[in-house]
Design a protein around this motif. Structure first.
Motif, short mmCIF file in Angstrom:
data_model
loop_
_atom_site.label_atom_id
_atom_site.label_comp_id
_atom_site.label_asym_id
_atom_site.label_seq_id
_atom_site.Cartn_x
_atom_site.Cartn_y
_atom_site.Cartn_z
N UNK A 191 -7.37 -16.73 -7.03
CA UNK A 191 -7.94 -16.54 -5.73
C UNK A 191 -8.70 -15.43 -5.06
N UNK A 192 -7.67 -14.51 -6.26
CA UNK A 192 -7.90 -13.46 -5.10
C UNK A 192 -9.49 -12.58 -6.32
N UNK B 75 1.95 -2.76 -1.53
CA UNK B 75 1.73 -4.51 -1.15
C UNK B 75 2.76 -5.34 -1.38
N UNK B 76 3.55 -5.82 -0.49
CA UNK B 76 4.80 -6.65 -0.81
C UNK B 76 4.95 -8.25 -0.15
N UNK B 77 4.75 -9.16 -1.28
CA UNK B 77 4.74 -10.56 -1.04
C UNK B 77 6.41 -11.06 -1.37
N UNK B 78 7.00 -11.49 -0.60
CA UNK B 78 8.27 -12.18 -1.19
C UNK B 78 8.45 -13.03 -0.71
N UNK B 79 8.46 -13.97 -1.80
CA UNK B 79 8.52 -15.36 -1.21
C UNK B 79 10.46 -16.32 -0.73
N UNK C 87 5.10 -5.92 4.12
CA UNK C 87 6.06 -6.39 3.28
C UNK C 87 6.02 -8.42 3.72
N UNK C 88 5.34 -9.28 2.53
CA UNK C 88 4.44 -10.05 3.69
C UNK C 88 5.79 -11.23 2.89
N UNK C 89 6.13 -12.06 4.44
CA UNK C 89 7.21 -13.30 4.07
C UNK C 89 6.80 -14.16 3.61
N UNK C 90 6.63 -14.99 3.20
CA UNK C 90 5.98 -16.45 2.46
C UNK C 90 6.76 -17.64 2.51
N UNK C 91 7.13 -18.25 3.18
CA UNK C 91 7.85 -19.76 4.07
C UNK C 91 7.56 -20.51 3.09
N UNK D 94 -1.85 -13.79 2.14
CA UNK D 94 -2.02 -12.67 1.54
C UNK D 94 -3.78 -12.74 1.00
N UNK D 95 -4.49 -12.75 1.48
CA UNK D 95 -5.90 -12.68 1.37
C UNK D 95 -5.93 -11.08 2.27
N UNK D 96 -5.57 -11.58 3.65
CA UNK D 96 -5.95 -9.87 4.23
C UNK D 96 -4.60 -9.32 4.29
N UNK D 97 -3.93 -9.91 2.89
CA UNK D 97 -2.70 -8.24 2.84
C UNK D 97 -3.20 -7.13 1.67
N UNK D 98 -4.62 -8.36 1.06
CA UNK D 98 -5.15 -7.94 -0.30
C UNK D 98 -6.17 -6.56 0.35
#
Length: 701
Positions: free
Chosen positions: A413-414, A546-550, A604-608, A695-699
């Motif tokens: 997707x990215x 750039x973190x994505x924490x699920x 740090x992005x929290x993925x719910x 995540x797109x905004x983070x990227x």
């Protein structure tokens, strides 16, 4: 489009003008590339393109061939993420034409100290064979600029080729079997032509080269601007003589440069205007060398690994363009420059510039095959796992699902072209190009805690996964230098999806006289979170930004937990889900603190995943699923595992007929259909699903 009645056999001396309709003058842009009787038309307004083609059809007898697929040996592939150029078929045609299809490939295209200009062997009897082969190679450098220098050398012997020249050409053929950023490279040996031997010494030579490169960069930047592609940043111009950069930057050196004053002032003006930013590149890392001289294998391989455009890859991705100025006193074939520039101008309009690097940490939800290389009971390397994974033609890869994982889909997707390879796979760190896609460190049955998953024997806990990333980082520093590695790593995305196995280990019944006394749920949540935060801070210290924490999903609803809790006919275990919700709340709060305390660069992005998956289960009919309780492969009763017997066409465990109608693939993992929904909400969702941004905004940061 193909023009049927063009004047192919006459000279056109008149100028041709085309006037656009007034209402379109300020908003519509149409670009036309003409090659004999073929036209490539592109633009920024679909309706205008349709009208323009209709107008041409009224004026001339023409045929619309549809979207561009093949042009002058170049295959064109279209996707939602951009346009890709490939010459694989053309390359194979060349190899087949000269009878080298089964020949052993060579590691580099030309001997370093060749003496082709002093060849003494007899002339070739059939000159056409040599000329046609070199002519084919000229078109191949459109997507293989690493061959440009060698084709340039060989094309100088078209008039009277000798056998040495023919052998050198065959060697090149055997080698061929194997955000918008402009960069310029000045080679200190740019005037060292093996035939004319014209040479200028020291910084005088470099300043002349810099001036020539600046002219071309200035022209290209203007061309892109006229096509609506703005490049606001100063173009980095690399050269391997520091004195040349000092003279260009500092006017105090004017007394030493009177004899090249015009070039010096030209360079200086370009710096002041913000057009270029001179940078020093050591001779060992001078990328222009690959375009201006024959190199030894080790140096050629090293420079090839540094090329931003991945020229050694058979299919070039036009979204990342390295504009390497190969200035040389011996002129390169004009056909290469003009065709490449026209093609770049035609396709940049369709292709946003980005290059995705993703480092993945976690458990079996993201494992891409690391457990295949471990002595472990937790493996997915046999059918029917991977039955819907298209890149492997339905063969298992080590992914614990029927198709792609969530991280696979997010990468696509990215704009990712390839999936990050598993760390333990051979050649996963072969060169810079391989690492550019990222690395997958995930391991099935692994957890945040070191002891988690010990019953499965082999696995890679999170702490060890971060250790492996540290090895990758050290390798990259040795390959491209610390500063470049640091800049590269801070732009990558780091996805951490782990914790499910820690929860599963905690909730499983203790074995009498053997099982350990369990701490309270709250203490266990804090212990997990403490260890996770420790590893996140390690990654930050190693350069991750750039973190994505699920978060952990609703494990109380998965088939294996319902079987453990004897909830075969109920949807979920409330007790387990409450434990997970408590942990996720604490995790979200901890990530908020990390965002506040680790500086403005770190996000740090929290993925719910919990709420997304619960919504899928609760409203599965709305999402197109028919079954949100049972696994597609395996069952709720023994044998609960999903497997297939060796050399047996029939699956040994239960397998559903339509995998797209099931939420669960096996007793532990979701299907690819469910992963698609989760990944899409991670990529594009609002703060209910990802916070503080998706995540797109983070990227794009």
């Amino acid at each position: 489009m193909d023009l049927h009645n063009t004047f192919l056999h006459s000279d056109l001396d008149e100028k041709v003008y085309m006037k656009l309709l007034p209402e379109f003058e300020s908003i519509v842009q149409i670009n036309v590339l003409v090659y004999v009787d073929d036209l490539i038309i592109s633009g920024n307004h679909s309706a205008a393109l349709v009208g323009f083609k209709a107008y041409l059809g009224d004026c001339f007898k023409m045929k619309d061939l549809g979207p561009l697929m093949y042009f002058l040996g170049i295959e064109v592939a279209h996707s939602a993420s951009g346009v890709f150029l490939c010459q694989q078929k053309y390359t194979l045609d060349i190899i087949s034409k000269v009878g080298l299809l089964g020949a052993k490939p060579t590691g580099f295209p030309m001997e370093q100290n060749h003496k082709l200009d002093r060849a003494t062997c007899k002339h070739l009897a059939d000159l056409d064979v040599y000329r046609q082969l070199v002519g084919c190679l000229i078109y191949l450098v459109v997507t293989r600029p690493d061959l440009a220098y060698f084709v340039h050398i060989l094309s100088q012997f078209m008039q009277e080729p000798r056998s040495e020249h023919s052998e050198a050409t065959f060697r090149v053929v055997r080698y061929a079997d194997s955000d918008l950023t402009l960069q310029g490279w000045c080679d200190s040996d740019w005037a060292a032509c093996p035939l004319t031997r014209r040479s200028i010494t020291g910084w005088l030579r470099m300043n002349c080269s810099m001036a020539a490169v600046i002219c071309d960069l200035k022209w290209l930047k203007g061309l892109l601007l006229s096509l609506g592609v703005h490049h606001p940043k100063a173009i980095k111009l690399f050269c391997d003589i520091q004195s040349a950069s000092h003279i260009a930057k500092n006017p105090i050196f004017y007394k030493r440069t009177k004899h090249i004053e015009i070039d010096r002032h030209f360079d200086r003006d370009a710096i002041v205007e913000g057009l270029i930013s001179p940078s020093y590149a050591p001779t060992s890392s001078q990328l222009a060398d690959i375009f201006t001289k024959a190199l030894g294998k080790s140096q050629f391989d090293y420079l090839s690994s540094l090329q931003v455009g991945h020229f050694r890859h058979s299919c070039s991705n036009l979204r990342g363009i390295l504009f390497s100025m190969k200035n040389n006193m011996c002129n390169y074939p004009i056909i290469y420059y003009s065709f490449l520039e026209l093609f770049v101008s035609c396709y940049l309009l369709f292709s946003p510039c980005f290059s995705l690097t993703e480092f993945i940490f976690g458990d079996s939800l993201v494992d891409a095959g690391n457990n295949n290389y471990l002595l472990t009971l937790s493996k997915a390397n046999s059918p029917p796992y991977g039955v819907d994974f298209t890149p492997s033609d339905g063969h298992p890869t080590g992914r614990f699902t029927n198709g792609r994982t969530v991280t696979d889909i997010i990468g696509q997707g990215l704009g990712g072209i390839t999936f990050p390879p598993p760390f333990l796979a051979p050649n996963s760190q072969q060169d810079y190009y391989t690492i550019q896609a990222g690395i997958n460190y995930g391991s099935g049955s692994a957890g945040i805690l070191v002891e988690t998953g010990s019953v499965f024997i082999g696995r890679i806990p999170l702490e060890e996964q971060v250790d492996n990333f540290e090895q990758t980082r050290a390798y990259m520093i040795g390959l491209i230098g610390e500063k470049e590695a640091r800049d590269f790593l801070k732009n990558a995305i780091y996805t951490v999806s782990i914790g499910s196995n820690d929860i599963l280990n905690y909730i499983q019944p203790s074995i009498p006289f053997i099982g350990q006394h369990k701490v309270t749920p709250s203490v266990f949540q804090d212990y997990m979170l403490f260890n996770l935060t420790l590893q996140l801070k390690r990654l930050h210290k190693l350069g991750a930004r750039k973190f994505v924490i699920v978060g952990i999903g609703p494990l109380g609803c998965i088939p294996i937990v319902r079987a453990m809790k004897l909830f075969w006919f109920k949807k979920c275990s409330t007790e387990v889900n409450e434990l997970i919700q408590g942990y996720n709340i604490k995790l979200n709060m901890e990530l908020t603190l990390l965002n506040e305390n680790l500086g403005h660069e770190a996000v740090f992005v929290y993925a719910n995943s919990y709420d997304i998956f619960m919504d899928i289960i609760s409203n599965h009919l709305h999402y197109g699923f028919e079954n949100a309780k049972d696994p597609c492969c395996g069952g709720l009763f023994p044998p609960i595992m999903c497997f297939k017997a060796e050399n047996d066409t029939n699956t040994s465990s239960v397998l559903c007929e339509d995998r797209s109608k099931y939420v669960f693939w096996d007793a532990f993992h979701p299907t690819e259909a469910a992963n698609l929904i989760i990944a899409n909400k991670f990529l594009n969702g609002d703060q209910r699903f990802t916070s503080p941004l998706n995540i797109k905004q983070l990227y794009k940061i």
